[in-house]
Design a protein around this motif. Structure first.
Motif, mmCIF file in Angstrom:
data_model
loop_
_atom_site.group_PDB
_atom_site.id
_atom_site.type_symbol
_atom_site.label_atom_id
_atom_site.label_comp_id
_atom_site.label_asym_id
_atom_site.label_seq_id
_atom_site.Cartn_x
_atom_site.Cartn_y
_atom_site.Cartn_z
ATOM 1 N N SER A 13 0.809 -1.218 0.000
ATOM 2 C CA SER A 13 0.000 0.000 0.000
ATOM 3 C C SER A 13 0.849 1.278 0.000
ATOM 4 O O SER A 13 0.298 2.371 0.029
ATOM 5 N N LEU A 14 2.162 1.151 -0.054
ATOM 6 C CA LEU A 14 3.042 2.326 -0.091
ATOM 7 C C LEU A 14 2.866 3.091 -1.406
ATOM 8 O O LEU A 14 2.638 2.487 -2.457
ATOM 9 N N GLU A 15 3.004 4.409 -1.330
ATOM 10 C CA GLU A 15 3.006 5.239 -2.536
ATOM 11 C C GLU A 15 4.248 4.896 -3.360
ATOM 12 O O GLU A 15 5.252 4.445 -2.822
ATOM 13 N N ASP A 16 4.190 5.156 -4.672
ATOM 14 C CA ASP A 16 5.319 4.856 -5.553
ATOM 15 C C ASP A 16 6.580 5.604 -5.144
ATOM 16 O O ASP A 16 7.683 5.045 -5.169
ATOM 17 N N GLU A 17 6.435 6.876 -4.765
ATOM 18 C CA GLU A 17 7.604 7.668 -4.377
ATOM 19 C C GLU A 17 8.234 7.127 -3.094
ATOM 20 O O GLU A 17 9.454 7.060 -2.969
ATOM 21 N N ALA A 18 7.407 6.755 -2.142
ATOM 22 C CA ALA A 18 7.907 6.219 -0.872
ATOM 23 C C ALA A 18 8.607 4.880 -1.097
ATOM 24 O O ALA A 18 9.657 4.616 -0.500
ATOM 25 N N ARG A 19 8.032 4.054 -1.954
ATOM 26 C CA ARG A 19 8.631 2.753 -2.257
ATOM 27 C C ARG A 19 9.987 2.948 -2.942
ATOM 28 O O ARG A 19 10.977 2.315 -2.578
ATOM 29 N N ALA A 20 10.050 3.857 -3.918
ATOM 30 C CA ALA A 20 11.304 4.120 -4.623
ATOM 31 C C ALA A 20 12.361 4.678 -3.663
ATOM 32 O O ALA A 20 13.543 4.335 -3.757
ATOM 33 N N ALA A 21 11.936 5.508 -2.722
ATOM 34 C CA ALA A 21 12.863 6.084 -1.746
ATOM 35 C C ALA A 21 13.442 4.995 -0.837
ATOM 36 O O ALA A 21 14.636 5.018 -0.511
ATOM 37 N N LEU A 22 12.601 4.040 -0.429
ATOM 38 C CA LEU A 22 13.091 2.948 0.419
ATOM 39 C C LEU A 22 14.077 2.062 -0.340
ATOM 40 O O LEU A 22 15.118 1.677 0.203
ATOM 41 N N ILE A 23 13.762 1.746 -1.585
ATOM 42 C CA ILE A 23 14.650 0.915 -2.395
ATOM 43 C C ILE A 23 15.988 1.622 -2.576
ATOM 44 O O ILE A 23 17.050 1.013 -2.464
ATOM 45 N N GLU A 24 15.949 2.920 -2.809
ATOM 46 C CA GLU A 24 17.173 3.705 -2.966
ATOM 47 C C GLU A 24 17.952 3.772 -1.644
ATOM 48 O O GLU A 24 19.187 3.700 -1.640
ATOM 49 N N ARG A 25 17.244 3.893 -0.538
ATOM 50 C CA ARG A 25 17.890 3.937 0.778
ATOM 51 C C ARG A 25 18.682 2.662 1.035
ATOM 52 O O ARG A 25 19.844 2.712 1.470
ATOM 53 N N PHE A 26 18.067 1.503 0.753
ATOM 54 C CA PHE A 26 18.757 0.235 0.965
ATOM 55 C C PHE A 26 19.913 0.071 -0.021
ATOM 56 O O PHE A 26 20.963 -0.467 0.329
ATOM 57 N N LYS A 31 25.931 0.412 -1.433
ATOM 58 C CA LYS A 31 26.937 1.130 -2.225
ATOM 59 C C LYS A 31 28.026 1.760 -1.356
ATOM 60 O O LYS A 31 29.132 1.995 -1.830
ATOM 61 N N ALA A 32 27.750 2.020 -0.090
ATOM 62 C CA ALA A 32 28.726 2.633 0.799
ATOM 63 C C ALA A 32 29.959 1.748 0.981
ATOM 64 O O ALA A 32 31.074 2.258 1.065
ATOM 65 N N ASN A 33 29.767 0.429 1.048
ATOM 66 C CA ASN A 33 30.896 -0.498 1.243
ATOM 67 C C ASN A 33 30.816 -1.708 0.326
ATOM 68 O O ASN A 33 31.247 -2.791 0.700
ATOM 69 N N GLY A 34 30.243 -1.541 -0.850
ATOM 70 C CA GLY A 34 30.135 -2.660 -1.782
ATOM 71 C C GLY A 34 29.638 -2.193 -3.132
ATOM 72 O O GLY A 34 29.622 -0.999 -3.423
ATOM 73 N N GLU A 35 29.241 -3.160 -3.943
ATOM 74 C CA GLU A 35 28.722 -2.830 -5.264
ATOM 75 C C GLU A 35 27.508 -3.701 -5.581
ATOM 76 O O GLU A 35 27.483 -4.893 -5.282
ATOM 77 N N ILE A 36 26.514 -3.090 -6.177
ATOM 78 C CA ILE A 36 25.279 -3.786 -6.522
ATOM 79 C C ILE A 36 25.420 -4.396 -7.902
ATOM 80 O O ILE A 36 25.826 -3.719 -8.844
ATOM 81 N N THR A 63 21.080 -8.431 -5.666
ATOM 82 C CA THR A 63 22.305 -9.221 -5.659
ATOM 83 C C THR A 63 23.467 -8.245 -5.587
ATOM 84 O O THR A 63 23.506 -7.279 -6.352
ATOM 85 N N PHE A 64 24.396 -8.488 -4.654
ATOM 86 C CA PHE A 64 25.484 -7.531 -4.464
ATOM 87 C C PHE A 64 26.732 -8.199 -3.913
ATOM 88 O O PHE A 64 26.691 -9.313 -3.414
ATOM 89 N N ARG A 65 27.863 -7.491 -4.053
ATOM 90 C CA ARG A 65 29.134 -7.887 -3.449
ATOM 91 C C ARG A 65 29.488 -6.820 -2.427
ATOM 92 O O ARG A 65 29.401 -5.628 -2.723
ATOM 93 N N ALA A 66 29.895 -7.267 -1.237
ATOM 94 C CA ALA A 66 30.180 -6.298 -0.182
ATOM 95 C C ALA A 66 31.040 -6.926 0.899
ATOM 96 O O ALA A 66 31.275 -8.135 0.912
ATOM 97 N N GLU A 73 24.330 -4.355 8.680
ATOM 98 C CA GLU A 73 23.761 -3.005 8.605
ATOM 99 C C GLU A 73 22.437 -3.017 7.842
ATOM 100 O O GLU A 73 21.484 -2.332 8.225
ATOM 101 N N LEU A 74 22.364 -3.805 6.769
ATOM 102 C CA LEU A 74 21.114 -3.924 6.009
ATOM 103 C C LEU A 74 19.998 -4.481 6.897
ATOM 104 O O LEU A 74 18.893 -3.938 6.925
ATOM 105 N N GLU A 75 20.292 -5.569 7.594
ATOM 106 C CA GLU A 75 19.282 -6.176 8.455
ATOM 107 C C GLU A 75 18.844 -5.228 9.560
ATOM 108 O O GLU A 75 17.667 -5.193 9.914
ATOM 109 N N ARG A 76 19.762 -4.446 10.093
ATOM 110 C CA ARG A 76 19.410 -3.465 11.121
ATOM 111 C C ARG A 76 18.420 -2.445 10.556
ATOM 112 O O ARG A 76 17.423 -2.116 11.200
ATOM 113 N N ASN A 77 18.653 -1.994 9.333
ATOM 114 C CA ASN A 77 17.755 -1.031 8.703
ATOM 115 C C ASN A 77 16.420 -1.662 8.315
ATOM 116 O O ASN A 77 15.382 -1.016 8.409
#
Length: 94
Positions: A13-26, A31-36, A63-66, A73-77
């Motif tokens: 039920s999330l708005e498209d903008e909110a969903r895109a923001a969450l995906i970008e946040r994760f 990207k801070a310590n790896g590559e997607i 799928t990522f390397r890190a 950190e991902l699980e915490r978020n």
């Protein structure tokens, strides 16, 4: 760096903008310590069983390397954000 795969289910039920923001946040956390390698949005799907009285979720597979600290950190978020219904991070044999 180690190869990982993460799948998480967002509230449908999330708005498209909110969903895109969450995906970008994760993605930024990775990207801070790896590559997607890939972000695959599966879209809205019916859940196998209701979670918090919700029957649909928005599935995202990353799928990522890190470094070893990134999955923690991902699980915490994932736990902090209420819109994440379920999540899983696994280490892949590469």
């Amino acid at each position: 760096m180690t190869k990982y795969e993460s799948m998480y289910i967002l509230d449908a039920s999330l708005e498209d903008e909110a969903r895109a923001a969450l995906i970008e946040r994760f993605a930024d956390i990775i990207k801070a310590n790896g590559e997607i390698e890939s972000i695959d949005e599966w879209g809205k799907r019916k859940l196998a069983y209701p979670i918090n009285y919700k029957t649909e979720g928005y599935y995202v597979l990353v799928t990522f390397r890190a470094e070893a600290t990134v999955p923690m950190e991902l699980e915490r978020n994932y736990r902090i954000v209420e819109s994440v219904l379920r999540y899983n991070v696994i280490k892949l044999d590469a």
